[in-house]
Design an enzyme around this catalytic site. Structure first.
Site, PDB file in Angstrom:
ATOM      1  CG  ASN A   7       1.319  -0.349  15.215  1.00 24.08           C
ATOM      2  OD1 ASN A   7       1.038   0.617  15.935  1.00 24.08           O
ATOM      3  ND2 ASN A   7       1.543  -0.235  13.924  1.00 24.08           N
ATOM      4  NE  ARG A  90       4.794   2.668  13.950  1.00 24.91           N
ATOM      5  CZ  ARG A  90       4.297   2.899  12.761  1.00 24.91           C
ATOM      6  NH1 ARG A  90       3.488   2.037  12.208  1.00 24.91           N
ATOM      7  NH2 ARG A  90       4.627   3.993  12.114  1.00 24.91           N
ATOM      8  CG  HIS A 179       6.794   7.059   8.298  1.00 21.06           C
ATOM      9  ND1 HIS A 179       6.456   8.002   7.367  1.00 21.06           N
ATOM     10  CD2 HIS A 179       5.653   6.392   8.597  1.00 21.06           C
ATOM     11  CE1 HIS A 179       5.155   7.935   7.123  1.00 21.06           C
ATOM     12  NE2 HIS A 179       4.647   6.963   7.856  1.00 21.06           N
ATOM     13  CG  ASN A 210      -3.144   5.717   3.653  1.00 18.87           C
ATOM     14  OD1 ASN A 210      -3.532   6.698   3.005  1.00 18.87           O
ATOM     15  ND2 ASN A 210      -3.921   4.724   4.017  1.00 18.87           N
ATOM     16  NE  ARG A 240      -1.121  12.370   9.176  1.00 21.39           N
ATOM     17  CZ  ARG A 240      -0.471  11.207   9.219  1.00 21.39           C
ATOM     18  NH1 ARG A 240       0.470  10.918   8.325  1.00 21.39           N
ATOM     19  NH2 ARG A 240      -0.762  10.339  10.161  1.00 21.39           N
ATOM     20  NE  ARG A 284      -4.363   0.213  -4.474  1.00 20.72           N
ATOM     21  CZ  ARG A 284      -4.340  -0.716  -3.539  1.00 20.72           C
ATOM     22  NH1 ARG A 284      -4.027  -1.951  -3.853  1.00 20.72           N
ATOM     23  NH2 ARG A 284      -4.659  -0.441  -2.294  1.00 20.72           N
ATOM     24  CD  GLU A 383       6.670   1.106   9.471  1.00 19.03           C
ATOM     25  OE1 GLU A 383       5.694   0.820   8.755  1.00 19.03           O
ATOM     26  OE2 GLU A 383       6.796   2.187  10.053  1.00 19.03           O
TER      27      GLU A 383
HETATM   28  P1  ADP Z   1       0.144   2.711   5.320  1.00 23.45           P
HETATM   29  O1  ADP Z   1       0.982   1.577   5.900  1.00 23.45           O
HETATM   30  O2  ADP Z   1       0.724   4.072   5.533  1.00 23.45           O
HETATM   31  O3  ADP Z   1      -1.305   2.623   5.635  1.00 23.45           O
HETATM   32  P2  ADP Z   1       0.852   1.514   2.769  1.00 23.45           P
HETATM   33  O4  ADP Z   1       2.331   1.543   2.868  1.00 23.45           O
HETATM   34  O5  ADP Z   1       0.150   0.207   2.850  1.00 23.45           O
HETATM   35  O6  ADP Z   1       0.189   2.576   3.753  1.00 23.45           O
HETATM   36  O7  ADP Z   1       0.467   2.216   1.367  1.00 23.45           O
HETATM   37  C1  ADP Z   1      -0.842   2.409   0.979  1.00 23.45           C
HETATM   38  C2  ADP Z   1      -0.828   3.105  -0.380  1.00 23.45           C
HETATM   39  O8  ADP Z   1      -0.154   2.256  -1.315  1.00 23.45           O
HETATM   40  C3  ADP Z   1      -2.219   3.369  -0.939  1.00 23.45           C
HETATM   41  O9  ADP Z   1      -2.319   4.706  -1.398  1.00 23.45           O
HETATM   42  C4  ADP Z   1      -2.305   2.400  -2.101  1.00 23.45           C
HETATM   43  O10 ADP Z   1      -3.064   2.926  -3.150  1.00 23.45           O
HETATM   44  C5  ADP Z   1      -0.866   2.292  -2.534  1.00 23.45           C
HETATM   45  N1  ADP Z   1      -0.686   1.079  -3.332  1.00 23.45           N
HETATM   46  C6  ADP Z   1      -0.811  -0.198  -2.931  1.00 23.45           C
HETATM   47  N2  ADP Z   1      -0.684  -1.034  -3.996  1.00 23.45           N
HETATM   48  C7  ADP Z   1      -0.463  -0.249  -5.075  1.00 23.45           C
HETATM   49  C8  ADP Z   1      -0.273  -0.488  -6.470  1.00 23.45           C
HETATM   50  N3  ADP Z   1      -0.246  -1.722  -6.957  1.00 23.45           N
HETATM   51  N4  ADP Z   1      -0.063   0.591  -7.285  1.00 23.45           N
HETATM   52  C9  ADP Z   1      -0.058   1.828  -6.788  1.00 23.45           C
HETATM   53  N5  ADP Z   1      -0.262   2.124  -5.497  1.00 23.45           N
HETATM   54  C10 ADP Z   1      -0.475   1.117  -4.658  1.00 23.45           C
END
Ligand code: ADP
Length: 401
Positions: A7, A90, A179, A210, A240, A284, A383
């Site tokens: 990726n 990807r 996605h 995210n 975003r 969080r 993924e």
């Molecule tokens: P990406 O792959 O799009 O970067 P992720 O799927 O890893 O993102 O998601 C990241 C998000 O998940 C962040 O906003 C993080 O705060 C949230 N997250 C991870 N663990 C927890 C948790 N235990 N409680 C609430 N939110 C969480």
């Protein structure tokens, strides 16, 4: 069969070597700051994670680091590179031409190049990764798995924007969605997990990480999704904005003396939870601030939930009902309070939430009671495994043909 899943971003390269037969991740890691000072993080299965500073001027050197580590005497997980049977990439944007994963040849490379206008940050980087792998591992099949492919089943009424048709015809301006690998994998897993045929289900997949997007999946096909021409449309995300009135762009240009590109940069990178709270893009941190009574965090989360609820409601109407709402990705898999709030918004439709089941995180679980008219569940997305599976399926089929 071992698949190297790659990726690539413009200055990064994430990878996993996966044994397809038992879905074992043999090694994973990331090359960062490619073209700058460079760093390489590598973790073999069961081993320590190690990071080293390592100059890598281009993606070719980055891939070379990965391959060296995979066969290294101490940290390696395979004896020889011939044990890498295929590479799955990807790729962000496949435009209107690509509707499924494809084995990469000159024609596919041309499509990725042609779609670079639509994915200017990602497509050229994805191509760099592909070219590097082709150069360093000649003869190994490379498969492209596109983020947009699963959404290509959307009907015109879902993907056409209300702008002059000539822009669609000349430039392909329409909704594409992203996605897709996750939405496809999670909707398929939802049906398997519930022991039902996906053709009999109306599923809403809430991919809340995210980046965040929703999809309406009817009979196993995507009917609608919340991201658009680019990933900026739809939900409020980490950084975003999601949906806004397009007139905001010109208004901000005039007021703040910015160019449209600068405003777009703000909408992509400095908005969403980060911009609305000034605290963080991480869900969080916003939850913590909410508990401390921070008003910006409270307003942000209210708007975040409200937008998702509106999208779920619109997809229920678009599909003429819903059987399952599935939560996935970081926030969807871990956010108990979020799942509770979103599900309870649909109690008026007979959704009966199960508070106790909802306490479990990061695993496949149903979070509604048996009498509920709508099932809600959590299905962790993966993924990399999805790309590995798509790659093996395609390579095996092409060998048999
Ligand atoms: P990406 O792959 O799009 O970067 P992720 O799927 O890893 O993102 O998601 C990241 C998000 O998940 C962040 O906003 C993080 O705060 C949230 N997250 C991870 N663990 C927890 C948790 N235990 N409680 C609430 N939110 C969480």
């Amino acid at each position: 069969m071992n698949v190297l899943v790659v990726n690539c971003g413009s200055s990064s390269l994430k990878f996993q070597l996966i044994n397809y037969d038992n879905r074992d991740v043999l090694a994973k890691g990331i090359c960062e700051r490619i073209g700058l000072d460079g760093s390489f993080t590598y973790q073999p299965k069961g081993g320590e994670k190690e990071t080293l500073e390592a100059a890598m001027p281009t993606h070719v050197e980055a891939i070379q680091f990965v391959l060296n580590a995979l066969v290294n005497e101490k940290t390696g997980v395979i004896k020889d590179l011939s044990e890498v049977d295929a590479i799955g990439h990807r790729v962000l944007h496949g435009g209107m031409k690509i509707t499924q994963p494809v084995i990469i040849d000159d024609e596919v490379i041309k499509v990725i190049e042609d779609c670079a206008d639509l994915g200017p940050l990602h497509n050229p980087a994805n191509l760099m990764g592909i070219n590097a792998c082709m150069k360093l591992m000649p003869g190994v099949p490379n498969v492209a798995v596109f983020d947009t492919a699963f959404h290509q089943t959307m009907p015109p009424k879902a993907y056409m924007y209300g702008i002059p048709r000539e822009y669609y015809e000349k430039y392909g301006i329409r909704k594409y969605g992203f996605h897709g690998t996750s939405h496809k994998y999670v909707s398929k897993r939802t049906a398997e997990f519930l022991g039902k045929d996906i053709k009999d289900l109306k599923i809403i997949v809430c991919h809340l990480g995210n980046g965040a997007s929703l999809s309406a999946v009817k009979d196993g096909k995507c009917l609608d999704t919340s991201m658009g021409l680019t990933p900026l449309e739809g939900l409020i995300m980490g950084t975003r904005s999601g949906d806004i009135d397009p007139a905001v762009v010109e208004y901000l240009c005039n007021k703040e003396h910015l160019t449209p590109s600068e405003v777009l940069n703000i909408l992509n990178k400095k908005s969403g939870m980060l911009g609305m709270t000034g605290i963080s893009s991480d869900h969080r941190d916003i939850c913590e601030a909410m508990e401390e009574g921070n008003q910006a965090a409270i307003d942000c989360m209210d708007a975040y939930y409200y937008r998702i609820i509106k999208y779920i409601g619109s997809y229920i109407a678009a599909m003429g009902g819903v059987d399952v709402i599935t939560f996935t990705a970081g926030i969807g898999e871990n956010g108990n309070a979020l799942r509770k709030a979103l599900c309870e918004a649909f109690s008026f439709m007979g959704l009966v939430f199960d508070d106790e089941a909802n306490q479990v995180n990061k695993q496949e679980i149903i979070i509604t009671k048996p009498e509920s008219k709508i099932i809600a569940c959590v299905i962790p997305t993966n993924e990399e495994i999805a790309i590995c599976e798509e790659t093996v399926e395609l390579v095996t089929a092409s060998k048999q043909a």
